[in-house]
Design a protein around this motif. Structure first.
Motif, PDB file in Angstrom:
ATOM      1  N   UNK A  93       0.829  -1.205   0.000  1.00  0.00           N
ATOM      2  CA  UNK A  93       0.000   0.000   0.000  1.00  0.00           C
ATOM      3  C   UNK A  93       0.863   1.255   0.000  1.00  0.00           C
ATOM      4  N   UNK A  94       1.900   1.254   0.847  1.00  0.00           N
ATOM      5  CA  UNK A  94       2.787   2.412   0.925  1.00  0.00           C
ATOM      6  C   UNK A  94       3.563   2.601  -0.373  1.00  0.00           C
ATOM      7  N   UNK A  95       4.085   1.489  -0.937  1.00  0.00           N
ATOM      8  CA  UNK A  95       4.832   1.588  -2.184  1.00  0.00           C
ATOM      9  C   UNK A  95       3.970   2.116  -3.319  1.00  0.00           C
ATOM     10  N   UNK A  96       2.739   1.647  -3.397  1.00  0.00           N
ATOM     11  CA  UNK A  96       1.831   2.146  -4.425  1.00  0.00           C
ATOM     12  C   UNK A  96       1.531   3.618  -4.254  1.00  0.00           C
ATOM     13  N   UNK A  97       1.355   4.058  -3.004  1.00  0.00           N
ATOM     14  CA  UNK A  97       1.092   5.472  -2.750  1.00  0.00           C
ATOM     15  C   UNK A  97       2.283   6.333  -3.163  1.00  0.00           C
ATOM     16  N   UNK A  98       3.503   5.858  -2.893  1.00  0.00           N
ATOM     17  CA  UNK A  98       4.699   6.597  -3.292  1.00  0.00           C
ATOM     18  C   UNK A  98       4.767   6.738  -4.811  1.00  0.00           C
ATOM     19  N   UNK A  99       4.507   5.646  -5.519  1.00  0.00           N
ATOM     20  CA  UNK A  99       4.532   5.686  -6.987  1.00  0.00           C
ATOM     21  C   UNK A  99       3.467   6.647  -7.514  1.00  0.00           C
ATOM     22  N   UNK A 100       2.256   6.554  -6.975  1.00  0.00           N
ATOM     23  CA  UNK A 100       1.178   7.411  -7.451  1.00  0.00           C
ATOM     24  C   UNK A 100       1.458   8.887  -7.221  1.00  0.00           C
ATOM     25  N   UNK A 101       1.903   9.232  -6.016  1.00  0.00           N
ATOM     26  CA  UNK A 101       2.196  10.636  -5.706  1.00  0.00           C
ATOM     27  C   UNK A 101       3.366  11.131  -6.552  1.00  0.00           C
TER      28      UNK A 101
ATOM     29  N   UNK B 130       8.470   0.641 -12.071  1.00  0.00           N
ATOM     30  CA  UNK B 130       8.713  -0.781 -12.320  1.00  0.00           C
ATOM     31  C   UNK B 130       9.660  -1.387 -11.310  1.00  0.00           C
ATOM     32  N   UNK B 131      10.709  -0.642 -10.923  1.00  0.00           N
ATOM     33  CA  UNK B 131      11.646  -1.136  -9.917  1.00  0.00           C
ATOM     34  C   UNK B 131      10.948  -1.341  -8.574  1.00  0.00           C
ATOM     35  N   UNK B 132      10.086  -0.395  -8.206  1.00  0.00           N
ATOM     36  CA  UNK B 132       9.369  -0.507  -6.925  1.00  0.00           C
ATOM     37  C   UNK B 132       8.414  -1.693  -6.945  1.00  0.00           C
ATOM     38  N   UNK B 133       7.657  -1.835  -8.038  1.00  0.00           N
ATOM     39  CA  UNK B 133       6.713  -2.960  -8.126  1.00  0.00           C
ATOM     40  C   UNK B 133       7.457  -4.293  -8.110  1.00  0.00           C
ATOM     41  N   UNK B 134       8.613  -4.341  -8.776  1.00  0.00           N
ATOM     42  CA  UNK B 134       9.389  -5.582  -8.783  1.00  0.00           C
ATOM     43  C   UNK B 134       9.894  -5.903  -7.378  1.00  0.00           C
ATOM     44  N   UNK B 135      10.385  -4.885  -6.677  1.00  0.00           N
ATOM     45  CA  UNK B 135      10.844  -5.113  -5.305  1.00  0.00           C
ATOM     46  C   UNK B 135       9.732  -5.611  -4.403  1.00  0.00           C
TER      47      UNK B 135
ATOM     48  N   UNK C 199      -3.116   0.789  -6.238  1.00  0.00           N
ATOM     49  CA  UNK C 199      -3.140   1.987  -5.398  1.00  0.00           C
ATOM     50  C   UNK C 199      -2.568   3.176  -6.166  1.00  0.00           C
ATOM     51  N   UNK C 200      -1.435   2.970  -6.842  1.00  0.00           N
ATOM     52  CA  UNK C 200      -0.829   4.046  -7.623  1.00  0.00           C
ATOM     53  C   UNK C 200      -1.772   4.546  -8.706  1.00  0.00           C
ATOM     54  N   UNK C 201      -2.320   3.631  -9.477  1.00  0.00           N
ATOM     55  CA  UNK C 201      -3.225   4.032 -10.554  1.00  0.00           C
ATOM     56  C   UNK C 201      -4.503   4.646 -10.013  1.00  0.00           C
ATOM     57  N   UNK C 202      -4.960   4.172  -8.838  1.00  0.00           N
ATOM     58  CA  UNK C 202      -6.157   4.742  -8.238  1.00  0.00           C
ATOM     59  C   UNK C 202      -5.952   6.203  -7.864  1.00  0.00           C
ATOM     60  N   UNK C 203      -4.799   6.529  -7.280  1.00  0.00           N
ATOM     61  CA  UNK C 203      -4.509   7.921  -6.943  1.00  0.00           C
ATOM     62  C   UNK C 203      -4.423   8.791  -8.194  1.00  0.00           C
ATOM     63  N   UNK C 204      -3.785   8.245  -9.223  1.00  0.00           N
ATOM     64  CA  UNK C 204      -3.654   8.996 -10.478  1.00  0.00           C
ATOM     65  C   UNK C 204      -5.024   9.218 -11.120  1.00  0.00           C
TER      66      UNK C 204
END
Length: 542
Positions: free
Chosen positions: A407-415, A502-507, A524-529
């Protein structure tokens, strides 16, 4: 050749081998569609017309030789069984060839990703080295994935003169088309029959047809074409003759050659001609009602080669299925070998690959059917939802437990994606939508971006490619992460931002070995976007 039954082999390896063949065929289709249908590369505008035409001719020959080799392997059960057994794409050597293939594929698409149609022609000389290097690497990687190096000598030895003949005939098919081309101009009757055949089809479909027999020009609603060489369908005659020759040699021990050549072959040529008439009629309708540019590109020789290749292979499939055309009561075996078969919709690997293929092809379909492709997103979303529903069983079997790190990683990517956005052109045609049409489009766009795309993209990049390329050592894992992240970045245009995502999602996927975590982070990332785009009305953000 003999047509006895084959012994049982591992169904998983068989499925793996066949999926490789389908994947490489779809890659070739995508390359041709992008560069020769949607990008409008014209050799005469590139400044290096000879080199451009040589590259185009080489592409057609590779297509023909690839199909010829596919027929050779398919109708040689013993050789096919040997190659299927050897094609283990999970070993270290195969992973290296996967890397070579994907790097080559990436190089092929770099010019298309970095340039529009006009600059592709103007800067084609600069792109030529990249295209050639990519083509060589992609072809070498694909070859050694299908035929491991240790089996290459077996293929050459067991194939013998038959293999050399197949390759020669397939490579000469374009030359046969060139040799037959003068027939289009020598026999005025062929032009007129095709000309009036198209007119009849258009008239039956309710179009007001405008004809000019003197110039062989035909059209409707302001879109006209002249029956020049691009309308001849000679490619269909050449492909039919070439592939029929290969098939007759491979199946000479069982095929009734008299019936095949005296009855089936003339009928196949007639079907090819009818197919060409329908092709011209459909392209005229597209030019009149949808997109003149797309219709003109559809008359391109590459489009014709693709259409007629599918037709020729379809006729061969029909011939193979007709017992009356074979001397044995039992039709030569081309059915899958005996053994338990997992239903396609329950195959975990297919669940990761097939949705992505549908996702990419649906994008091409939308670009073909809409002048403003963004307006067709609801169709694309529907196709994505349908293929995910088809594979719901293996997808629901994934571990879907919530993970705070995901959840946190997705939020970081989205923001990060939102803050780094510097603006862009609005999707063409969306501003023209109003009322229920706009509401439906927004709903499809938000749901598709938030729910469908994360499952499809993560399933392919982190579920399939990452596991395929990865290994036990740290450097193999790092290489797999780098390659998949680069491919992911090239797909999304914003290379740096998408590459970091991509690096974050892979990790996240590798952290606990759970694909569901990567999908959750991506959603989560796409939802914020999507939420930001909805609140601001700036759909170029997605």
């Amino acid at each position: 050749m003999g047509c006895g039954r084959v012994t049982r082999i591992d169904p998983a390896l068989r499925h793996q081998f066949y999926k490789l063949m389908v994947l490489f065929a779809l890659e070739m289709l995508a390359i041709v569609l992008i560069f020769q249908v949607f990008s409008s590369v014209e050799c005469r505008l590139t400044g290096i017309e000879t080199a451009c035409r040589a590259l185009r001719s080489a592409t057609i020959r590779i297509l023909c030789v690839g199909i010829g080799l596919g027929l050779f392997i398919w109708f040689r059960p013993n050789l096919r069984r040997r190659l299927v057994t050897a094609a283990d794409t999970a070993n270290g050597e195969a992973r290296r060839w996967w890397a070579v293939h994907l790097i080559g594929l990436g190089l092929i698409f770099v010019p298309w990703l970095r340039a529009d149609s006009a600059s592709l022609n103007a800067d084609f000389q600069a792109h030529l080295v990249t295209l050639l290097a990519g083509a060589v690497l992609a072809a070498i990687g694909a070859l050694f994935l299908l035929v491991p190096r240790r089996e290459m000598s077996t293929l050459l030895r067991d194939g013998g003169g038959g293999l050399a003949l197949v390759v020669l005939v397939a490579a000469l098919i374009p030359d046969l088309a060139d040799a037959l081309a003068p027939l289009w101009w020598a026999f005025r009757g062929l032009i007129l029959v095709t000309f009036y055949g198209v007119a009849v089809v258009l008239a039956v479909l309710g179009f007001h047809v405008v004809l000019s027999p003197e110039t062989a020009t035909i059209g409707t609603e302001g879109f006209f074409v002249e029956m020049a060489g691009s309308c001849s369908g000679i490619e269909g005659f050449a492909l039919t003759a070439g592939f029929f020759a290969i098939y007759s040699v491979l199946m000479r021990d069982t095929l009734r050659l008299g019936r095949f050549w005296l009855i089936v072959f003339p009928l196949a040529l007639l079907v090819s001609w009818l197919f060409n008439v329908l092709r011209i009629a459909v392209l005229i309708m597209i030019g009149a009602r949808i997109s003149p540019e797309l219709a003109v590109n559809g008359f391109h020789s590459f489009a014709g080669w693709l259409f007629f290749t599918v037709l020729a292979l379809g006729v061969i499939w029909v011939v193979q299925a007709r017992p009356a055309l074979h001397r044995e009561a039992e039709v030569a075996e081309v059915a899958p070998e005996s053994g338990a078969r997992m239903p396609f919709r329950e195959d975990p690997a297919a669940a990761l690959i097939a949705p992505f293929i549908v996702f990419m092809l649906s994008g091409l379909l939308v670009q073909s059917l809409w002048q403003a492709p963004a307006q067709g997103y609801p169709l694309q979303a529907a196709l994505m939802a349908a293929v995910l529903w088809l594979f719901r069983k293996p997808l629901l079997a994934l571990d879907w437990r919530l993970d705070p790190v995901a959840l946190l990683g997705g939020a970081v990517v989205g923001v990060g994606w939102i803050l780094s956005f510097r603006g862009g052109p609005a999707p063409e045609g969306v501003s023209q939508l109003t009322g229920a049409a706009l509401t439906g489009w927004v709903l499809c766009r938000v749901l598709g971006t938030t729910l469908l795309v994360p499952v499809i993209e993560e399933g392919f990049f982190r579920g399939y490619l990452l596991q395929l390329l990865g290994g036990r050592s740290a450097w193999q894992t790092a290489l797999a992460v780098g390659v998949t992240s680069l491919a992911f970045a090239l797909l999304h245009g914003r290379v740096i931002e998408a590459g970091l995502a991509g690096l974050i999602f892979a990790g996240i996927a590798l952290r606990r070995g759970r694909l569901g975590d990567a999908i959750l982070a991506h959603a989560v990332a796409n939802g914020l976007i999507a939420l930001t785009a909805l609140l601001t009305g700036d759909w170029s953000l997605i």
